[in-house]
Design a protein around this motif. Sequence first.
Motif, mmCIF file in Angstrom:
data_model
loop_
_atom_site.group_PDB
_atom_site.id
_atom_site.type_symbol
_atom_site.label_atom_id
_atom_site.label_comp_id
_atom_site.label_asym_id
_atom_site.label_seq_id
_atom_site.Cartn_x
_atom_site.Cartn_y
_atom_site.Cartn_z
ATOM 1 N N PHE A 1 0.833 -1.206 0.000
ATOM 2 C CA PHE A 1 0.000 0.000 0.000
ATOM 3 C C PHE A 1 0.870 1.259 0.000
ATOM 4 O O PHE A 1 0.589 2.222 -0.719
ATOM 5 N N ILE B 1 2.925 1.718 -3.496
ATOM 6 C CA ILE B 1 2.256 2.235 -4.690
ATOM 7 C C ILE B 1 1.671 3.635 -4.484
ATOM 8 O O ILE B 1 0.988 4.154 -5.370
ATOM 9 N N ALA B 2 1.956 4.230 -3.341
ATOM 10 C CA ALA B 2 1.411 5.569 -3.084
ATOM 11 C C ALA B 2 2.057 6.611 -3.980
ATOM 12 O O ALA B 2 1.472 7.643 -4.282
ATOM 13 N N LEU C 1 0.270 -7.406 -5.890
ATOM 14 C CA LEU C 1 -0.773 -6.384 -5.782
ATOM 15 C C LEU C 1 -2.089 -6.949 -5.269
ATOM 16 O O LEU C 1 -3.018 -6.208 -4.961
ATOM 17 N N LYS C 2 -2.143 -8.260 -5.159
ATOM 18 C CA LYS C 2 -3.405 -8.886 -4.773
ATOM 19 C C LYS C 2 -3.986 -8.367 -3.448
ATOM 20 O O LYS C 2 -5.191 -8.152 -3.353
ATOM 21 N N ILE D 1 -4.018 -5.497 -2.222
ATOM 22 C CA ILE D 1 -4.720 -4.242 -2.464
ATOM 23 C C ILE D 1 -6.040 -4.516 -3.170
ATOM 24 O O ILE D 1 -7.081 -3.982 -2.806
ATOM 25 N N HIS D 2 -5.954 -5.366 -4.167
ATOM 26 C CA HIS D 2 -7.162 -5.701 -4.908
ATOM 27 C C HIS D 2 -8.205 -6.328 -3.987
ATOM 28 O O HIS D 2 -9.382 -5.985 -4.022
ATOM 29 N N TRP E 1 -8.537 -5.929 -0.838
ATOM 30 C CA TRP E 1 -9.109 -4.939 0.079
ATOM 31 C C TRP E 1 -10.135 -4.074 -0.631
ATOM 32 O O TRP E 1 -11.239 -3.851 -0.143
ATOM 33 N N ILE E 2 -9.769 -3.601 -1.783
ATOM 34 C CA ILE E 2 -10.627 -2.636 -2.459
ATOM 35 C C ILE E 2 -11.847 -3.279 -3.106
ATOM 36 O O ILE E 2 -12.866 -2.632 -3.337
ATOM 37 N N ARG F 1 -13.948 -5.091 -1.875
ATOM 38 C CA ARG F 1 -15.101 -5.058 -0.981
ATOM 39 C C ARG F 1 -15.923 -3.795 -1.173
ATOM 40 O O ARG F 1 -17.055 -3.708 -0.721
ATOM 41 N N TYR F 2 -15.322 -2.800 -1.790
ATOM 42 C CA TYR F 2 -16.024 -1.531 -1.985
ATOM 43 C C TYR F 2 -16.529 -1.381 -3.410
ATOM 44 O O TYR F 2 -17.209 -0.429 -3.727
ATOM 45 N N GLU F 3 -16.171 -2.321 -4.233
ATOM 46 C CA GLU F 3 -16.455 -2.226 -5.657
ATOM 47 C C GLU F 3 -17.927 -1.944 -5.941
ATOM 48 O O GLU F 3 -18.261 -1.155 -6.830
ATOM 49 N N MET G 1 -19.887 -0.160 -4.624
ATOM 50 C CA MET G 1 -20.318 1.212 -4.366
ATOM 51 C C MET G 1 -20.283 2.115 -5.583
ATOM 52 O O MET G 1 -20.721 3.239 -5.544
ATOM 53 N N TRP G 2 -19.645 1.646 -6.636
ATOM 54 C CA TRP G 2 -19.626 2.528 -7.808
ATOM 55 C C TRP G 2 -20.023 1.807 -9.097
ATOM 56 O O TRP G 2 -20.114 2.421 -10.134
ATOM 57 N N ASP H 1 -25.865 0.946 -8.858
ATOM 58 C CA ASP H 1 -26.662 2.126 -9.175
ATOM 59 C C ASP H 1 -28.070 1.699 -9.571
ATOM 60 O O ASP H 1 -29.061 2.302 -9.165
#
Lengths: 111, 111
Positions: free
Chosen positions: A11, A14-15, A78-79, A81-82, A84-85, A87-89, A91-92, A97
Motif C-alpha cells: 500500500f 504504490i502511493a 498487488l493482490k 490491495i485488490h 481490500w478494495i 469489498r467496496y467495488e 459502491m460505484w 446504481d
Amino acid sequence: MARAATTTDVFNAIAEPGRRQILDLLANGELSVNELVEQLGLAQPQVSKRLQVLREVGLVLVRDDGRQRHYRLNGRALKPIHDWIRRYEQMWNERFDALDDVLEELHDQED
Amino acid sequence: MARAATTTDVFNAIAEPGRRQILDLLANGELSVNELVEQLGLAQPQVSKRLQVLREVGLVLVRDDGRQRHYRLNGRALKPIHDWIRRYEQMWNERFDALDDVLEELHDQED
DNA sequence: TTATTATATACCAATATGGGAATATATCAA
DNA sequence: TTGATATATTCCCATATTGGTATATAATAA
C-alpha cells in the motif's frame, strides 16, 4: 513517530505515482534500468531508488544479465490491495446504481 | 523535496492501515467520531486527524448532528485505485492461469 | 591494467508526517 | 452564566522520505 516507510507494505509502495508508472511500464514486459530511465525521463539514481522500494515489497523481480539488470513485474504482489478494495467495488458499479434506482422507486411507491 | 502529502490523493490516503480501518468500519454504516474512537481504541485526536485526511481526499462525508459529527463512507472515491489495479488482476486470478495452460498447450502442439 | 558502461548507494537539504498532550471550538445542560 | 460533552486544531519531536549530486561497485572492452 514518523510516517511508515514506503517499504513497509505494498500500500505504501504504490502511493507514489512514479513507482506506479514503473509498474505500468513493466506490465508490457521486462526492462533494464536504462530502458526505464529513458522511458521515464528521470535521473538514473531516482529510478534505481524506486526499483529498490518495489523490490523490497516484492512488486518486481530482477534478472541479472552481465552489467545489466532486467526488472519484471510481479503482479501477484498487488493482490492484497485488490482484495481490500474489491469489498467496496459495489459502491460505484452500475449494477449497484441500478439497484439503487429500484430501491428508490419502491420507496416512492410507499408514499 | 519531501514526500507527498497524505492528502495529495487517494493512493496516499489509504497507505496508512489506521485510515483503511476507519473506512472498513464505515463500510457498515455511519459512525460518530466517538464511536470510531471506541472501536479503534485510539486517542480521539488521532481519529480526528485521520478523518480529516480522509475528508480532504473525498473518501468520507460528514453530517453534523448537534455536537456530534457522523461520518460516512464515500466508496466511489476509491474507484481510481480499483481502475488502476484492475489492469493487473489477470496476473493472479485462476482464469489467467488456465489461459496460460491453454496457450502453452497450443505452443507445444506447434512443435 | 585502464577505461567505459550499467547500476546501486551515500550524502545533503527540505518537508510532511504521526503520536502525544494541551488547547480551542461548538453545542447542550443546569 | 457555568459546566460538561464532542470534535477539531495546535505544538513539539523523531523519522522516513524524495530530489539532486557525487561516488561506489560490477562487468566488459581495449
